[in-house]
Enzyme design. Structure first.
Site, short mmCIF file in Angstrom:
data_model
loop_
_atom_site.label_atom_id
_atom_site.label_comp_id
_atom_site.label_asym_id
_atom_site.label_seq_id
_atom_site.Cartn_x
_atom_site.Cartn_y
_atom_site.Cartn_z
N ASP A 1 4.27 2.29 -8.82
CA ASP A 1 3.88 2.13 -7.70
C ASP A 1 4.46 3.30 -7.04
O ASP A 1 5.76 3.56 -6.79
CB ASP A 1 4.62 0.95 -7.19
CG ASP A 1 4.74 0.76 -5.81
OD1 ASP A 1 4.17 1.82 -4.91
OD2 ASP A 1 5.04 -0.42 -5.08
N THR B 1 -13.89 -5.80 2.72
CA THR B 1 -15.18 -5.42 3.67
C THR B 1 -15.01 -3.66 3.62
O THR B 1 -16.15 -2.89 3.86
CB THR B 1 -14.85 -5.87 4.90
OG1 THR B 1 -14.89 -7.32 5.14
CG2 THR B 1 -15.71 -5.29 6.20
#
Lengths: 487, 487
Positions: A314, A369
């Site tokens: 990360d 989206t």
């Protein structure tokens, strides 16, 4: 002579609208200048306003984005602070950098700024070009697949999903989903939604959405009252400093942590909750700026591989140069690249790089989206070009050497106050005696014109922009000395 | 005469750079115009390029954002399609609206565009003003607290957290966190991370990050291989159409679903996994455009309240006017406002409105680096002002009446093909005989110049922008008729 004097004034004076060159530093003030205590009366008024609609207790001051410039944050009361925290490590080039201004001033970019597409169904040619020409050139070696996302949390959440899908796919051995898998998945039940786990580290931070939060173990306040997963957390090394005087002990600390990693792999396998992936920060940041040695990371990679799991590094906070290398994990000389690397913050957008095998074969499994944002890629491209042109990673490495040497010096002068100085590049930190001393010190530093960040229980972290130079480091060190004297 | 002819041409012609007024419609082409099948050769080339770095199987075509205008999406092959899907329902004003162009062209906005602040620690005066003057005026009645976020998933994830914290806080009765809670939370264990659940609905969709995904039950492919929570999913009404002919049966369907909601409340309480909140869409969108009656929602709210749980209405897809009201749940005449309402998509950013009691008392519990984005609030402000000035919600309601009447008419003409027409405003849908017919119909419609969206197993959904007018509805209906004829 007059001209040169004028130019000099212009450099000292704050000239917001000038865009005649990429050097943001020439527009900076000569140093911090305080008008009020922080927060000042105007900040307080705005904070009071904000409290009507949300919890505003984390607000430090109200930012004047128009007046802030380069390494200097200006607040709404006119206080000019040298900012070594830079919006929680998220501004690569400081405030109002001309290169980023140009992105928004260029009429050719207008359509990309105005129309936010659903990139998963209707990517744009510009975005595809940005993936190839902006993202791919910075991909960690061997990670040729990239999944754009929006923020650090959704980058980690989706990388976790990619690891789970990769693991299941391997064990499914080319077979189609079974009827039982399809049905049970719709009710959150096994085998469709299997009991598998992601290993993380005590003190680690990976975000605050439910999946990311299950791997976050920095502070209870982030986790309290939120249901979580039975996922294992291993200890992350807690070294003794200075490192060169504690090598044997710190090597033992690596052993202890790695032994526990192995134990947890076995324990979770035994209880039918196998670890499919391990997520780790190259430097535990939010948790207190804890470092792991290259040897620790090399062996962690090996153990992870032996246990049939993926290694996700990360780099949301560490990526993009602040440690003196583009990716912090480059410091570790890993025998092979990690399997997935997530990014966000300084990138102004999010996503992850991954080996090809972590790409799901079916569409819509890693999807949402927006799937990234072209406008942010324009900014990232400007950032990366500036970093390259101005050689900012190399200069950050050099500035970091000055900063860390200065911190070590201060630590010798104030051994009861400034402890365990450590860092890579300008990604530096030190501990203080306890939390209340640390918090008091930060308040006094801020009132002296230096905006720094806390992390963990007792640490102070430096997260300056990549335009932070030796000159700025010296201003900070001088102020640190002044404030330390008064303690 | 010459002038008027020229002006007319100008209206038909695509004039990208014109910003002399807010009417985007005057810049639209007169109708769809197709050059190739979808995807065309240029799209295919770009998709091939994209496949090198990611799974691109969800890509439909490659968008030309510069040429797209108003309700018309133009692809990279020059195909002009009337777009009734609008980037998965996320463009409120269609493509290249002058009001949004102005946001980026206004030099006064530059600093807000260039500097993305960490709003949780350093909000800007402009952002606080935007909260008060852009967000608060659209708050659902009674929800005076607002938490800005970035996307639909993180809005839902954080709203879930707010419900969990609210529940725990109520039961903690003012007491401080216990030592046991603090300690156990760091290992994902109870009581710090309690076993509590969020109820959702079969067929519902709330996002794809781990928490949101646990409440998503629209399609197995979203959930397979991803570990989940033991959280209950109740049935959501599946009505018989036309509604007016099936009132008694549909009322029974409400009963069936609500009885199961009550059962699940009790069952999960009994197994010490109490439901702290219920999340529901006003219209199940991704899952297949399933509607619930006002009576269903009124009783759901009552049952939720009786069971000491919070009601979260997810308006990520329905919010901002497409149903003919600003919030879709306004259609339900709820006796009191829901407890939390989430939003995203057409807002271009995310967040939630909530009752004051859902605001955690401590900072950093609902937090992340960005906490929203001023640049997106500038866009939202422009969108909301345009919606108001041009009375777009009222016109959407009227256009929706025309569209739905036309769909009903088509359904009568093609009763074997177009079924169960339904909708509010332009948020309309119909079912087709089966998935393969539906998919084939959508491909043919697209090749005829109409870009529509699928949802659920057999549904087609309309998600046009708010600038979609009767004229556009008639173009769509005519093409639907033409294509249906060929089936």
């Amino acid at each position: 002579m007059r001209t040169s004097r004028l130019l000099q004034l212009r450099g000292v004076l704050h000239t917001r609208s000038s865009c005649r060159g990429n050097s943001v530093l020439s527009q900076e003030p000569s140093g911090p200048k305080m008008q009020t205590q922080i927060p000042g009366p105007k900040s307080k008024q705005f904070m009071h306003d904000l409290e009507k609609t949300q919890n505003a207790l984390s607000t430090i001051f109200v930012l004047d984005v128009e007046k802030s410039i380069g390494n200097y944050a200006v607040d709404i009361d006119g206080n000019i602070m040298l900012d070594v925290y830079e919006q929680i490590a998220s501004l690569a080039l400081g405030y109002n950098h001309p290169a980023i201004q140009k992105v928004f001033q260029n009429p050719a970019n207008l359509s990309q700024l105005v129309n936010r597409p659903a990139l998963g169904v209707h990517p744009t040619p510009q975005f595809i070009k940005q993936i190839n020409e902006t993202l791919l050139p910075i991909a960690p070696k061997g990670l040729e697949h990239v999944q754009p996302m929006m923020c650090g949390s959704c980058s980690n959440e989706n990388a976790f999903k990619a690891m789970c899908i990769w693991h299941a796919n391997k064990h499914r051995d080319g077979k189609a989903f079974s009827e039982e898998e399809l049905k049970s998945s719709m009710h959150n039940k096994s085998p469709g939604c299997p009991t598998v786990s992601i290993m993380s580290f005590e003190g680690g931070f990976h975000g605050r959405t439910f999946g990311a939060l299950a791997c976050t173990h920095s502070k209870p306040i982030h986790k309290l009252d939120i249901p979580s997963f039975d996922w294992p957390a291993a200890p992350f090394p807690r070294y003794k400093y200075p490192l060169e005087e504690n090598q044997r002990e710190n090597a033992k600390e690596d052993e202890r942590c790695l032994a526990r990693v192995e134990e947890l792999f076995h324990a979770y396998k035994s209880k039918n909750n196998p670890v499919v992936g391990v997520v780790v920060e190259p430097i535990q940041s939010e948790g207190g700026d804890f470092h792991g040695s290259p040897a620790f990371f090399q062996r962690l990679q090996k153990i992870t591989k032996q246990n049939d799991a993926a290694l996700l590094i990360d780099e949301v906070q560490t990526g993009l140069g602040a440690t003196g290398k583009f990716w912090a994990h480059e410091h570790f000389n890993l025998p092979e690249s990690p399997d997935i690397v997530t990014f966000s913050k300084k990138f102004q957008t999010g996503g992850y790089f991954a080996k090809a095998e972590y790409q799901p074969k079916q569409p819509y499994r890693i999807f949402n989206t927006w799937m990234g944002e072209p406008a942010k890629m324009l900014v990232l491209d400007a950032v990366l070009k500036t970093v390259k042109q101005e050689n900012l990673i190399e200069s950050t490495r050099k500035t970091g050497d000055v900063l860390l040497a200065g911190l070590k010096d201060l630590s010798k002068r104030y051994p009861q106050l400034i402890l365990n100085t450590r860092g890579r590049g300008t990604f530096c930190a030190f501990d203080m005696t306890n939390a209340s001393v640390r918090d008091k010190y930060l308040v006094q530093m801020r009132n002296a014109g230096i905006q720094m960040g806390a992390c963990g229980d007792i640490a102070v972290r430096f997260r300056p922009a990549l335009v932070f130079t030796e000159k700025h480091a010296n201003i900070v060190l001088d102020k640190m000395n002044e404030v330390a004297k008064s303690f």
